[in-house]
Design an enzyme around this catalytic site. Sequence first.
Site, PDB file in Angstrom:
ATOM      1  N   GLY A  29       3.666  -1.942  -1.036  1.00 55.53           N
ATOM      2  CA  GLY A  29       3.850  -0.540  -1.432  1.00 55.53           C
ATOM      3  C   GLY A  29       5.019   0.061  -0.672  1.00 55.53           C
ATOM      4  O   GLY A  29       5.629  -0.575   0.182  1.00 55.53           O
ATOM      5  N   ALA A  82      -2.253   2.720   1.836  1.00 54.42           N
ATOM      6  CA  ALA A  82      -3.514   2.998   1.138  1.00 54.42           C
ATOM      7  C   ALA A  82      -3.272   4.124   0.138  1.00 54.42           C
ATOM      8  O   ALA A  82      -2.324   4.898   0.259  1.00 54.42           O
ATOM      9  CB  ALA A  82      -4.610   3.412   2.122  1.00 54.42           C
ATOM     10  N   GLY A  94      -4.709  -0.414  -3.956  1.00 56.08           N
ATOM     11  CA  GLY A  94      -4.502  -1.158  -5.183  1.00 56.08           C
ATOM     12  C   GLY A  94      -3.641  -0.480  -6.217  1.00 56.08           C
ATOM     13  O   GLY A  94      -3.395  -1.030  -7.286  1.00 56.08           O
ATOM     14  N   GLU A 102      -4.218  -8.301  -0.452  1.00 54.61           N
ATOM     15  CA  GLU A 102      -4.351  -7.370   0.676  1.00 54.61           C
ATOM     16  C   GLU A 102      -5.742  -7.477   1.295  1.00 54.61           C
ATOM     17  O   GLU A 102      -5.897  -7.449   2.513  1.00 54.61           O
ATOM     18  CB  GLU A 102      -4.098  -5.932   0.227  1.00 54.61           C
ATOM     19  CG  GLU A 102      -2.648  -5.644  -0.126  1.00 54.61           C
ATOM     20  CD  GLU A 102      -2.460  -4.275  -0.730  1.00 54.61           C
ATOM     21  OE1 GLU A 102      -3.413  -3.739  -1.341  1.00 54.61           O
ATOM     22  OE2 GLU A 102      -1.352  -3.720  -0.594  1.00 54.61           O
TER      23      GLU A 102
HETATM   24  O1  DER Z   1      -1.455  -0.964  -3.649  1.00 57.31           O
HETATM   25  C1  DER Z   1      -1.686  -0.773  -2.448  1.00 57.31           C
HETATM   26  O2  DER Z   1      -2.763  -1.074  -1.904  1.00 57.31           O
HETATM   27  C2  DER Z   1      -0.645  -0.045  -1.642  1.00 57.31           C
HETATM   28  O3  DER Z   1      -0.874  -0.267  -0.276  1.00 57.31           O
HETATM   29  C3  DER Z   1      -0.798   1.412  -2.012  1.00 57.31           C
HETATM   30  O4  DER Z   1      -2.131   1.733  -1.933  1.00 57.31           O
HETATM   31  C4  DER Z   1       0.013   2.326  -1.149  1.00 57.31           C
HETATM   32  O5  DER Z   1       1.272   2.381  -1.737  1.00 57.31           O
HETATM   33  P1  DER Z   1       2.323   3.480  -1.273  1.00 57.31           P
HETATM   34  O6  DER Z   1       2.531   3.224   0.209  1.00 57.31           O
HETATM   35  O7  DER Z   1       3.542   3.181  -2.089  1.00 57.31           O
HETATM   36  O8  DER Z   1       1.719   4.829  -1.551  1.00 57.31           O
END
Ligand code: DER
Length: 217
Positions: A29, A82, A94, A102
Amino acid sequence: ADIDTDKRLAAEAAVQEVASGMLVGLGTGSTAAHAIRAIGRLGLDIDAVATSNASADLARSVGIRVRDFADVARVDLTIDGADEIDADFRAIKGAGGAMLREKVVACASRRMIVIADASKRVATIGAAKLPVEVLPFAAAYVADRITGLVRSATWRGEYLTDNGNRVLDCVAGAYHDWEALADAIACIPGVVGHGLFLKQVDAAYIADRGVVTRTER
Ligand code: DER
């Protein structure tokens, strides 16, 4: 500070816990990407495992040695983002579709840290969609079974995860027994992963308008 600056600040604070000789789990992410770039800048003698092809590519591009997680049983420290995290360190993950890898890497980690901007901090989880990774062979069967467990479930189009599976984005609603829901979803044959991380998170670095707060479970 804007949201992306907060993501970077949270990542840079958490990365201070990375030490030479560690095997580090790299999340997926935009927030985890800041952590990967920050680790690259540290130039420490570490090995890493990645929770997605995208994170592995980014890590290699900044000079981090990435190993195949299939050859690894234990990880020292994992840093990941997250979608939501609450005061009891329960998280929903997710949105980026990487929650199966993860979850494996988080469970294999001695210590697992969530990094996030303040928009992810909630009193209790449940507003965010709960992603469920589904074996394509079992698509209709799982969709039918899961409908009885959550308020709604929507296919994430034709999207496929790095594992070649599909994703059902579920609205759980204001659930109270998240453990029971996680167990009920996980035991549907054809479900290969979900985004409820109820026990895996040990600490959180949350950045709010330029100020980072670390909390421990
Ligand atoms: O998909 C995931 O689990 C990522 O960690 C997500 O939850 C967080 O993505 P971001 O840092 O782009 O908001």
